[in-house]
Design a protein around this motif. Structure first.
Motif, PDB file in Angstrom:
ATOM      1  N   SER A 353       0.828  -1.120   0.178  1.00  0.00           N
ATOM      2  CA  SER A 353       0.010   0.089  -0.105  1.00  0.00           C
ATOM      3  C   SER A 353       0.991   1.434   0.011  1.00  0.00           C
ATOM      4  O   SER A 353       1.846   1.191   0.257  1.00  0.00           O
ATOM      5  CB  SER A 353      -0.910   0.078   1.320  1.00  0.00           C
ATOM      6  OG  SER A 353      -0.232  -0.045   2.451  1.00  0.00           O
ATOM      7  N   PHE A 354       0.168   2.419  -0.440  1.00  0.00           N
ATOM      8  CA  PHE A 354       1.100   3.673  -0.558  1.00  0.00           C
ATOM      9  C   PHE A 354       0.691   4.308   0.496  1.00  0.00           C
ATOM     10  O   PHE A 354      -0.106   5.385   0.367  1.00  0.00           O
ATOM     11  CB  PHE A 354       0.545   4.182  -1.995  1.00  0.00           C
ATOM     12  CG  PHE A 354       1.514   5.344  -2.335  1.00  0.00           C
ATOM     13  CD1 PHE A 354       2.837   5.271  -2.338  1.00  0.00           C
ATOM     14  CD2 PHE A 354       0.941   6.554  -2.430  1.00  0.00           C
ATOM     15  CE1 PHE A 354       3.442   6.376  -2.832  1.00  0.00           C
ATOM     16  CE2 PHE A 354       1.533   7.853  -2.658  1.00  0.00           C
ATOM     17  CZ  PHE A 354       2.854   7.603  -2.999  1.00  0.00           C
ATOM     18  N   ASP A 355       1.165   4.059   1.749  1.00  0.00           N
ATOM     19  CA  ASP A 355       0.896   4.703   2.944  1.00  0.00           C
ATOM     20  C   ASP A 355       2.069   4.627   3.926  1.00  0.00           C
ATOM     21  O   ASP A 355       2.883   3.799   3.902  1.00  0.00           O
ATOM     22  CB  ASP A 355      -0.463   4.483   3.612  1.00  0.00           C
ATOM     23  CG  ASP A 355      -0.451   3.096   3.913  1.00  0.00           C
ATOM     24  OD1 ASP A 355       0.415   2.357   3.930  1.00  0.00           O
ATOM     25  OD2 ASP A 355      -1.715   2.462   3.983  1.00  0.00           O
ATOM     26  N   GLY A 356       2.138   5.479   5.096  1.00  0.00           N
ATOM     27  CA  GLY A 356       3.013   5.088   6.327  1.00  0.00           C
ATOM     28  C   GLY A 356       4.084   6.144   6.168  1.00  0.00           C
ATOM     29  O   GLY A 356       4.145   6.969   5.300  1.00  0.00           O
ATOM     30  N   GLY A 357       4.952   6.177   7.204  1.00  0.00           N
ATOM     31  CA  GLY A 357       5.980   7.126   7.558  1.00  0.00           C
ATOM     32  C   GLY A 357       6.844   7.327   6.208  1.00  0.00           C
ATOM     33  O   GLY A 357       7.388   8.108   5.924  1.00  0.00           O
ATOM     34  N   LEU A 358       7.550   5.916   5.491  1.00  0.00           N
ATOM     35  CA  LEU A 358       8.356   6.018   4.459  1.00  0.00           C
ATOM     36  C   LEU A 358       7.890   6.787   3.320  1.00  0.00           C
ATOM     37  O   LEU A 358       8.435   7.384   2.532  1.00  0.00           O
ATOM     38  CB  LEU A 358       8.706   4.513   4.072  1.00  0.00           C
ATOM     39  CG  LEU A 358       9.799   4.240   3.395  1.00  0.00           C
ATOM     40  CD1 LEU A 358      11.042   4.480   4.467  1.00  0.00           C
ATOM     41  CD2 LEU A 358       9.972   2.861   2.938  1.00  0.00           C
ATOM     42  N   VAL A 359       6.369   6.659   2.849  1.00  0.00           N
ATOM     43  CA  VAL A 359       5.758   7.128   1.930  1.00  0.00           C
ATOM     44  C   VAL A 359       5.620   8.621   2.033  1.00  0.00           C
ATOM     45  O   VAL A 359       6.022   9.653   1.245  1.00  0.00           O
ATOM     46  CB  VAL A 359       4.360   6.805   1.586  1.00  0.00           C
ATOM     47  CG1 VAL A 359       3.679   7.480   0.448  1.00  0.00           C
ATOM     48  CG2 VAL A 359       4.359   5.100   1.036  1.00  0.00           C
ATOM     49  N   ASN A 360       5.271   9.134   3.276  1.00  0.00           N
ATOM     50  CA  ASN A 360       5.377  10.338   3.572  1.00  0.00           C
ATOM     51  C   ASN A 360       6.591  11.174   3.486  1.00  0.00           C
ATOM     52  O   ASN A 360       6.945  12.321   3.127  1.00  0.00           O
ATOM     53  CB  ASN A 360       5.162  10.646   5.075  1.00  0.00           C
ATOM     54  CG  ASN A 360       3.365  10.368   5.522  1.00  0.00           C
ATOM     55  OD1 ASN A 360       2.511  10.328   4.315  1.00  0.00           O
ATOM     56  ND2 ASN A 360       3.252   9.968   6.672  1.00  0.00           N
ATOM     57  N   ALA A 361       7.842  10.448   3.968  1.00  0.00           N
ATOM     58  CA  ALA A 361       9.090  10.972   3.736  1.00  0.00           C
ATOM     59  C   ALA A 361       9.263  10.991   2.209  1.00  0.00           C
ATOM     60  O   ALA A 361      10.117  12.000   1.907  1.00  0.00           O
ATOM     61  CB  ALA A 361      10.325   9.828   4.397  1.00  0.00           C
ATOM     62  N   MET A 362       9.064  10.057   1.403  1.00  0.00           N
ATOM     63  CA  MET A 362       9.205  10.438   0.011  1.00  0.00           C
ATOM     64  C   MET A 362       8.640  11.542  -0.611  1.00  0.00           C
ATOM     65  O   MET A 362       9.157  12.305  -1.296  1.00  0.00           O
ATOM     66  CB  MET A 362       8.631   9.023  -0.979  1.00  0.00           C
ATOM     67  CG  MET A 362       9.211   7.736  -0.556  1.00  0.00           C
ATOM     68  SD  MET A 362       8.590   6.324  -1.379  1.00  0.00           S
ATOM     69  CE  MET A 362       9.163   5.050  -0.577  1.00  0.00           C
TER      70      MET A 362
END
Length: 440
Positions: A353-362
């Motif tokens: 899925s496209f979510d979470g802290g790593l996606v926010n960092a991207m």
């Protein structure tokens, strides 16, 4: 955390040379061990890491097919590490077809040219340049980073990622997420608006060998048990079949985001019409709308007047996440009872899925360097080593950030002629990756 305004001139200055020097090391993968292997490239990476105090180890299942793994200690070692993985091998290239020699690593017209400039020595260079500057300055990442520079991705990863996951899973046992290739590059929507495609899914791979057996005999005789005829009919059925459109969560999200950018309604009755408006990436995205099967090799017989007892073919099959069972059921139906199949390579479809802290960092790191950026998920029609690391429960993302000129057909250069990457794109990637590492 990230350090806004940090002077990254050292990393930006050396990323071009790192990319050039990696390209100059011929790591062509012919799929049969006849190439030069990845040892020299792995030793090059080991040397660049050693210069900034990072110890690494090389692992080989087959001589010369080298994989390098290193671990950088972060500020909070109790957190699950981030895996950054990239392959060192490249597909072969015929020098006569190229404007600049594919293994010269030349810089011309603002680009680094050569085999691997796109797939994927650009990313390897950006990672090395970013981490080398951080470590020279004593800027440890927030959590541990595991680096894996692997062999054999271009032939399915048997001697690379698959080998490491099968025989050395302890190297990655505590990693929860990873970034790698074929994502994070820009697609220009309008002058001040760019979508950055982050890979969150990829189709499964089914390379198959078909075999039809019949009665051998003289070519002048009537023969109703002809293996060539049976095989040809099956191959024709497969080649002419079109699977229905199937929207996975990733593809659906991508199309909804694109429609929002274009200001048009998302019409599921005309998905292909929407994709056709995507310019240079239409072909790449279009291949993720449905499962595919393409005949690629035919073989049978040895003399014009001899009916052989066996005929063979090879297929390249690609299936979407969540469709594997029905995909192979349809393949077997189309083959018929007299043609058997076996796998040459079988790798799963993967999706996260496209979510979470790593996606926010991207998203935040892209926006910091390009105010017109919008990160969106997409599905890759091909395959990467993410398939292997997925088996360890690692969430994989294609995030190799590049801001590209709108006229550059970046997607079309994967495995193509005149592969090249803009120098300012590499420098942009270094700035984004430095922020991303600091936020992750």
């Amino acid at each position: 955390m990230a350090e806004p305004g940090k002077d990254l001139s050292a990393a930006e200055a050396e990323v071009t040379d790192l990319c050039r020097e990696l390209i100059e090391i011929d790591t062509s993968n012919y799929g049969d061990h006849s190439g030069p292997g990845e040892r020299k490239a792995a030793e090059y990476v080991a040397g660049r890491l050693d210069e900034v105090g990072v110890e690494s180890q090389i692992y080989e299942k087959h001589p010369g097919r080298s994989n390098l793994v290193a671990r950088i200690t972060g500020e909070d070692p109790s957190r699950p590490p981030l895996l950054i993985q990239g392959h060192l091998d490249v597909v072969p290239a015929a020098a006569d077809d190229w404007t600049h020699h594919p293994f010269a690593g030349e810089v011309a017209d603002g680009c680094v040219w050569g085999r691997g400039a796109v797939d994927m020595k650009n990313m390897n260079a950006m990672v090395l340049a970013t981490l080398r500057q951080r470590l020279r300055e004593g800027r440890r990442p927030p959590r541990d980073i595991v680096l894996a520079f692997v062999a054999d991705e271009e032939a399915g990863g048997t001697w690379g990622a698959q080998y490491l996951v099968n025989e050395h899973p302890e190297l990655f046992a505590d990693c929860d997420s990873a970034i790698s290739e074929v994502g994070g590059f820009s697609v220009t929507m309008e002058e001040n608006r760019r979508l950055y495609l982050v890979e969150t899914a990829e189709k499964g791979i089914a390379w198959m060998k078909l075999t039809a057996r019949g009665t051998a005999g003289h070519g002048s005789m009537t023969n109703k048990d002809n293996a060539v005829t049976e095989l040809a009919a099956a191959v024709a059925r497969l080649g002419e079949h079109e699977f229905p459109v199937h929207l996975t969560p990733t593809v659906r999200t991508f199309l909804e985001e694109v429609c929002e950018e274009f200001g048009i309604p998302f019409d599921e009755r005309d998905v292909e019409g929407t994709v056709a408006r995507l310019g240079p990436i239409a072909k790449m995205i279009g291949a993720t709308l449905r499962n595919t099967i393409n005949p690629t090799v035919l073989g049978g017989g040895y003399k014009a007047n001899v009916i052989p007892g066996e005929a063979t073919a090879q297929l390249d099959g690609r299936f979407l996440p969540g469709t594997e069972e029905q995909y192979f059921a349809k393949i077997d139906e189309l083959l018929g009872p007299k043609v058997s199949r076996e796998f040459i390579q079988h790798l799963p479809a993967v999706e996260t899925s496209f979510d979470g802290g790593l996606v926010n960092a991207m998203s935040e790191s892209l926006l910091a360097e390009d105010p017109g950026a919008k990160a969106v998920p997409y599905c890759l029609s091909g395959g990467t080593d993410s398939k292997s690391f997925h088996r360890l429960g690692i969430r994989n993302y294609g995030f190799s950030p590049l801001k590209l000129p709108p006229e550059l057909d970046f997607a079309g250069m994967f495995h193509g002629v005149d592969e090249r990457v803009p120098v300012d794109g590499l420098q942009f990637g270094v700035r984004v990756l430095d922020r991303f590492v600091g936020m992750s």
